[in-house]
Design an enzyme around this catalytic site. Structure first.
Site: not given
Ligand code: UT7
Length: 334
Positions: A115, A261, A291
């Site tokens: 990134c 980014h 992204n």
């Molecule tokens: O570019 C390089 C650097 N990358 C970044 O900076 C990315 C940084 N991180 C993020 O942008 C976020 O952490 C994500 C967008 C990847 C994830 O968002 P989050 O708010 O941190 O969600 P999470 O991973 O804590 O997941 C929350 C819930 C989980 O379910 P439970 O365990 O609460 O039941 C996941 O299984 O959302 C679920 N989940 C989804 N649900 C529907 C994860 N992905 C999905 C999805 N659709 N695509």
């Protein structure tokens, strides 16, 4: 001492648009979750029948950037190509662009900083120009993510985020030290390499071993500890922007345009709020492209420039954070 200025910008994304609803047909996800957590509405993915690759898209973007710079391919002295999704394990995409654009036998390097790839790439090019070694350098960021994503529910935490595309700029020598790249700031913390990683295929885990695992080894898909990456991103973004501003005796109020980014709209909004920037001072396009990793900043900068949002004498701040971890910023006087 010389300075370097961006003299031409271009980008290319494949035509094929994949909406959040399209993804919900492949995996258990939905438009509401994706938009709420990331801001993404759609992304462009190279369709199976297309010949586009990271190198091909990079060459297409580069062609536009060279044309807009008023130069020809024969005026370019060097190529810097940033990607985490090269066409081949080796050689890199830079040499492919040299061939695709039928350029003289100039040097070409690939930058593998994910990134932060474009920040590292433009900083590298800037050093070659500042020392007087080269006059015009092609800097490219391109990614072909879609072919390497786990498009099942197992991979939904990663697959919905990434898009394909390329951006390029020509960086040219100037003798006016008040204009151009004022400074760049690069960092890494390899301790967290495993927080955002594609482990295989690698020399450590080669293809026969993956095949022998009969599908249990899925380390060839990107893994991301999203929450951990997010928490580190907001801290490092803020630090490295301040580092750049302080170096140039600037404050956040001096920023005319901030191009982060495009990792997650929530990260950009956090940084915007922290620095008290208005919507006009920040450019985001993750909504349309997802992204695109090493391509994201240069696609966004090109779009902002095309829309007349980058003007002579503007202070433009670029910043990125990602896998490695690596992060960095670039301060430009346009
Ligand atoms: O570019 C390089 C650097 N990358 C970044 O900076 C990315 C940084 N991180 C993020 O942008 C976020 O952490 C994500 C967008 C990847 C994830 O968002 P989050 O708010 O941190 O969600 P999470 O991973 O804590 O997941 C929350 C819930 C989980 O379910 P439970 O365990 O609460 O039941 C996941 O299984 O959302 C679920 N989940 C989804 N649900 C529907 C994860 N992905 C999905 C999805 N659709 N695509």
């Amino acid at each position: 001492m010389y300075n370097s200025r961006i003299t031409g910008l271009g980008y290319y994304v494949p035509d094929n648009v994949v909406t959040n609803d399209d993804l919900s047909k492949l995996m258990d996800t939905n438009d509401e979750w994706i938009q709420e957590r990331t801001g993404i509405k759609e992304r462009h993915w190279i369709p199976k029948e297309s010949d586009d690759t990271s190198a091909v898209m990079g060459a297409k973007a580069a062609k536009i950037a060279i044309e807009r710079s008023g130069l020809t391919k024969n005026d370019i002295d060097f190529i810097v190509f940033a990607t985490l999704s090269p066409d081949y394990y080796f050689p890199g995409c830079g040499v492919q662009v040299q061939d695709m654009l039928d350029m003289p036998t100039i040097g070409a390097i690939d930058i593998r900083n994910q990134c932060s790839g474009f920040i590292y790439a433009i900083s590298t090019a800037d050093q070659f120009i500042k020392t007087g070694m080269y006059k015009n350098i092609l800097v490219i960021g391109a990614e072909h993510h879609s072919n390497g994503l786990d498009k099942t529910t197992r991979g939904r935490g990663v697959a919905v985020i990434f898009g394909d595309g390329a951006g390029a700029c020509v960086l040219s020598r100037t003798e006016d030290n008040t204009k151009g790249i004022l400074s760049s700031h690069l960092h890494s913390q390899g301790k967290y390499a495993d927080k955002l990683i594609v482990e295989s295929p690698s020399i450590k885990n080669w293809i026969p071993e993956i095949i022998a695992s009969k599908g249990e080894d899925i380390s060839y898909y990107p893994y991301m500890d999203g929450t951990f990456v997010f928490k580190n991103a907001i801290v490092r973004f803020s630090e490295v922007i301040m580092e750049g501003l302080n170096t140039n005796n600037l404050t956040p109020t001096d920023i005319d345009l901030f191009i982060p980014h495009q990792a997650n709209l929530r990260i950009s909004q956090y940084v915007q709020k922290k620095f008290g920037l208005s919507d006009n001072q920040v450019f985001n396009n993750i909504q349309k492209y997802g992204n695109t990793t090493a391509a994201s900043i240069i696609i966004a900068l090109t779009e902002a420039w095309e829309q007349g949002k980058v003007k002579e004498n503007d202070t433009v701040v670029l910043a990125a954070f990602g896998s490695g971890f690596t992060w960095g910023s670039v301060i430009i006087k346009w």
